[in-house]
Design a protein around this motif. Sequence first.
Motif, PDB file in Angstrom:
ATOM      1  N   SER A  36      -3.662   0.284  -2.901  1.00  0.00           N
ATOM      2  CA  SER A  36      -2.965  -1.000  -2.835  1.00  0.00           C
ATOM      3  C   SER A  36      -2.544  -1.417  -4.233  1.00  0.00           C
ATOM      4  O   SER A  36      -3.278  -1.191  -5.201  1.00  0.00           O
ATOM      5  N   LYS A  61       0.845  -1.199   0.000  1.00  0.00           N
ATOM      6  CA  LYS A  61       0.000   0.000   0.000  1.00  0.00           C
ATOM      7  C   LYS A  61       0.875   1.242   0.000  1.00  0.00           C
ATOM      8  O   LYS A  61       2.021   1.234   0.463  1.00  0.00           O
ATOM      9  N   SER A  62       0.305   2.289  -0.555  1.00  0.00           N
ATOM     10  CA  SER A  62       0.991   3.585  -0.585  1.00  0.00           C
ATOM     11  C   SER A  62      -0.065   4.668  -0.538  1.00  0.00           C
ATOM     12  O   SER A  62      -1.252   4.417  -0.806  1.00  0.00           O
ATOM     13  N   ALA A  63       0.390   5.880  -0.212  1.00  0.00           N
ATOM     14  CA  ALA A  63      -0.528   7.020  -0.143  1.00  0.00           C
ATOM     15  C   ALA A  63      -0.159   8.020  -1.220  1.00  0.00           C
ATOM     16  O   ALA A  63       1.014   8.344  -1.418  1.00  0.00           O
ATOM     17  N   THR A 123      -5.087   6.314   0.160  1.00  0.00           N
ATOM     18  CA  THR A 123      -4.353   5.050   0.241  1.00  0.00           C
ATOM     19  C   THR A 123      -4.715   4.164  -0.940  1.00  0.00           C
ATOM     20  O   THR A 123      -5.882   4.016  -1.285  1.00  0.00           O
TER      21      THR A 123
END
Length: 559
Positions: A520, A511-513, A518
Motif C-alpha cells: 500500500s 495498493k499494488s503488487a 501486495t
Amino acid sequence: MLTHLALKDFAVVQSAELAFGPGLTVISGETGAGKSLLVDALGLLSGLRADSGVVRHGASRAELVAEFSLADAQPATDWLRENALDEDGDDGRHCQVRRVVRADGGSRTWINGRPVTVGQLAELASHLVEIHGQHEHQALLSRPSQLALLDAYARNDAERRAVAEAAGRWSDLLAERERLTAQGDVSDRIGWLEHQHAELERETLDADSLAQLSIDHRRSAHAAGLLEACERAFAVMDGDEGPSITRALRQARDTLQRVAEHEPRLNEVDTMLDNAAIQLDEAAVLLDRIRGDLDLDPQALEALEQRMGRLHELARKHRVTPEQLAAKRDEIATELEALRGADERLQGLDADIAAATRAWQAAAEVLGATRRDAARRLSSDTSALIAELGMGGGAFDVVLEVLETVRPDPQGAERVEFMVAANPGQPPRPLRKVASGGELSRISLAIEVAALGLDAVPTMVFDEVDSGIGGAVADIVGQKLRALGERRQVLCVTHLPQVAAQGHAHYRVSKSASDGVTQSEVQALGAKQRQDELARMLGGVEMTREARAAARRLLSDAG
C-alpha cells in the motif's frame, strides 16, 4: 495536534510519511487498499495491544512514529512535565511518540526518545488523540470520558473545583480523626511522657550550660595538678627556684641602655624587653587569679560528676547525645500538648466533619444542577443531529445516576451514562453496547459536533463514520465533520465523495503488487488529483466527463 506520521514495514505499508495540518483531513482509497491502517497505526501509538500480525511479511519489525504540536494540548504538556518526559530546550511545544513491534510479537515504546511503558504511552495519548471508529477502544465508550465531555459542555470548571476541594477537606478531617482514634486511651502515654519531661526539665540543657559543665568538671578533676603547676610557675618567675626572670630582664635592660647611644638598634631591643616585662607582669596577675580560683573540693567534684552522670544516663535512655537532650525535651512537650488536647480535638472533629460534609453536599448540588442542564441540552442537540445523519427516529439521552454513597466524592454526586436508541421503537441502551459499528461512528460524530469539540483532546479520528449511508445524509456527514474541523483537528477515513470533498486536505491510499507481494502507498493529493479521486469515487474505475463534472461541483460546493 498531530503534525507527522511515519510508518515503516507496517502491515502492507513498506514506508509512508504523512504531514497533517489543522482542519479536516480525509483519507480515501479502494476497498482493501488499507485506508484504516492509518487509524490502526494511531491506535498502536495510543497504547493498544500489538501482535506480530502488524509486521509486514518478510520484515523483522514494524516501526511507527508520530509527532505532535502541543500548542493546543496543555494537559499533555502538563503530563509530560510531571513525568519528566518533556523535551529539553523546546519549551514543551512538541512531542514525539515511537513504537516498534517485532516479528515475535514483542514491542517497545518511547516518548521524546526516552523508553516508557505501554501504560504511559496510553496515558499521554489520552490527552492527544481520540479515535471514533468501529472498535471497542473508542474514547466515548468510557464512562469517565463521557462525564468529562459533559462537564466540558457544561463549562463547570469552577463548580468541579469547589466539589473537589470540599471532598479533599472532608478526607483530611476524616484521616485526622482516624489517626487520633487509633491512639486509643492516651492517659498512660500522657503519664509516661510527663515523667520523662519532668526528668529533663530538672536539668539545665542549653548548649552554653553543657559546655561550662564540661569545663568545670575538667578543672575540678585536675585541680591538684593545676595548683602544683601554678605554684611552680610562680616560683620560677619570682626567683624562688633560681634567678628571677623579672630581675634578669631588668638587669639586661640596664646593661644595654648604658651603651645604646653607640648603636641605635639597641633601643629596639630595649623596647622589646620592656614589652616582655609588661607581659610577664600581666601573666603573673592572671596566674595568681587562676590559683585563687582553684579549690581542692571533693564534694564539688562529686556534684559535678553526678550531674554529668545524670545527663549521660538521660542521653542513653532517649538514645541521643547529651547535646540533643534539649531538642528531645521540646519534642516530648509538643507531643504532650497534642495528646492533652486529643479528646477535645476529637469532639471538635466530629463537628468539623459534619460541616465539611454539608459543604460538599452544597457544592455537589450546584455541580449537579450544571450537569442536569447540560445533559438536557446535549441530549436534545445530539438527538437532532442523529436524525440528520440518517438515523431517523433515533434518540440520544444523557442519563445521570445519583451515587448511593455517604462519602463525599471529588467528582460529584452523580455518574453519567450515554444512552441511545438507534431506531424508532427500540429501548435506549448504553452507547457502549450499541452493536453496529457504522451507527456507533455516526452517533459519536453527532455527540462531538453537538459538544462542538469541547473536550480537551485536540485530534479526533473517525474511521468509516459514513458506513451504510449515502445521498443527502452523506452531504450532511461531510458538513458536520468540516464544522468540527473548525474547532479540532479531524482525520476521517471515508469511501464517500461527499465526505471526501469537505476535507481541507486529502490523502489517497492505493495498493499494488510487486513480485507477488501486495503493498500500500499513501499519497497527498493536489487540486487536480483530488478531482480525479472524487471522480473515481463517484464513477468507479472509468472516470467519465459526468463524474469529473460532479467532482468539480462537490469541491466547489465544499469550498
